[in-house]
Design a protein around this motif. Sequence first.
Motif, mmCIF file in Angstrom:
data_model
loop_
_atom_site.group_PDB
_atom_site.id
_atom_site.type_symbol
_atom_site.label_atom_id
_atom_site.label_comp_id
_atom_site.label_asym_id
_atom_site.label_seq_id
_atom_site.Cartn_x
_atom_site.Cartn_y
_atom_site.Cartn_z
ATOM 1 N N ILE A 1 0.825 -1.207 0.000
ATOM 2 C CA ILE A 1 0.000 0.000 0.000
ATOM 3 C C ILE A 1 0.861 1.259 0.000
ATOM 4 N N HIS B 1 -3.282 10.278 9.022
ATOM 5 C CA HIS B 1 -3.560 9.017 8.325
ATOM 6 C C HIS B 1 -4.780 9.166 7.415
ATOM 7 N N LYS B 2 -5.836 9.771 7.937
ATOM 8 C CA LYS B 2 -7.058 9.925 7.135
ATOM 9 C C LYS B 2 -6.833 10.877 5.963
ATOM 10 N N CYS C 1 -5.141 8.960 3.306
ATOM 11 C CA CYS C 1 -6.082 8.005 2.696
ATOM 12 C C CYS C 1 -7.012 8.699 1.699
ATOM 13 N N ARG C 2 -7.482 9.898 2.037
ATOM 14 C CA ARG C 2 -8.360 10.626 1.110
ATOM 15 C C ARG C 2 -7.651 10.902 -0.211
ATOM 16 N N TYR D 1 -4.871 9.165 -1.492
ATOM 17 C CA TYR D 1 -4.249 8.056 -2.222
ATOM 18 C C TYR D 1 -5.064 6.770 -2.292
ATOM 19 N N LEU D 2 -6.063 6.588 -1.441
ATOM 20 C CA LEU D 2 -6.840 5.346 -1.499
ATOM 21 C C LEU D 2 -7.672 5.193 -2.776
ATOM 22 N N PHE E 1 -2.360 0.499 7.842
ATOM 23 C CA PHE E 1 -2.306 1.688 7.001
ATOM 24 C C PHE E 1 -3.330 1.589 5.870
ATOM 25 N N GLY E 2 -4.275 2.491 5.859
ATOM 26 C CA GLY E 2 -5.310 2.502 4.837
ATOM 27 C C GLY E 2 -6.481 1.583 5.103
ATOM 28 N N CYS F 1 -9.995 3.063 6.703
ATOM 29 C CA CYS F 1 -10.625 4.014 5.784
ATOM 30 C C CYS F 1 -11.195 3.290 4.561
ATOM 31 N N PHE F 2 -10.433 2.341 4.028
ATOM 32 C CA PHE F 2 -10.930 1.577 2.876
ATOM 33 C C PHE F 2 -12.219 0.855 3.246
#
Length: 366
Positions: A40, A88-89, A92-93, A95-96, A117-118, A121-122
């Motif tokens: 990831i 972290h969030k 994620c916004r 790159y997820l 990690f991720g 959120c995913f």
Amino acid sequence: MKTIAVFYASEGTGHKTAAQNLRDEFLRENPDGRVLCRDILDYIPSWLHRLVSDGYLQMARRAPWLWGQFYWGSDKQSIRSASFDWFHKTLCRRYLPALERDAAQFGAQAVFFTHYFGAPCFAEWYKNYPTFYVNTDFVCHRFQRGKMYRALFVASPTAVKQHADEGIQNVYDTGIPVSPKFLELPSKERARKRLGLEPERKTILVSGGGIGAGAVEAATATLAARKDWKIIVICGNNRALYRKLSARYAANENVRAEAFVPDMENYYRAADLGVMKPGGLSLSEALASKLPLLFMDPIPGQEQLNMDYVCGRGAARALANANEAQKEAAALLDAPEELEKLAKAMEEISRPQAAKEILRISSGLL
């Protein structure tokens, strides 16, 4: 379930190895199946990738106390942990979405994470994917618990209780996924033959895990004084440690240094005793191999908790000081009744079929 995605983070080696083990077991059971297995951290900028992976590596090798501060500080609600959650969030916004596009294009029917990690959120944002979390230690950090997953897979009753205390019930005590190779291990005699070892000589395995951290040098130094023993030192990806020990013991026929090896199952089976760090994945492999263990120099946080759990179950012993490794090893090897107790306790907590069990349960939840 014929197509899955498995995501890990290359922070250390255990998360990646666990992901690859899940992949290998899935393909073993589904020869016509497909697995997307990705780091990831490849989705974030390369400089940040290096900062995360190399930062952990340097802390683990040079300043484990610093990692301990982060681990314990972020395991409870505080301004510092809230700041990390926000960071972290935010990542994620950004790159997820690329990760989700890859999963969609691949046609993933389920998504597994072996690193936090991720992952939360995913699971929260992309509810069209059944998302599963696989823990790679015996006790769970706050980051590794959550109600957003289809199911979580842990490695101990202690971890199950941690979740239950927070009202999380969809938790399965399966163990940490080791390679399918650990389902069909060689005999000690065959393993020694493969490695070119003498069949009757006491053999001690010293390992600092995949990253080659901890008091490997100190433990090796005291063990090497026993010329009647064969000492095999696994340095993992720590090339500097491998070069140093290879040079230092070049004239010692009873010490053999190895860098990263792809067939650890042979080394576990060939040894009479392991002196190692209690990383979750390598510990699970050693337990599956029925190798008596002395733990040295755990990293504060997850490794300390792993050691406390396994030693608390009577399945291993802890070294107070790596300089005492020879003394403690001799005492244990000369006590067959103690070795028998260890073997029984190891068998009770060993889960060599964890990968198979994780896939069986997750398939039934789709």
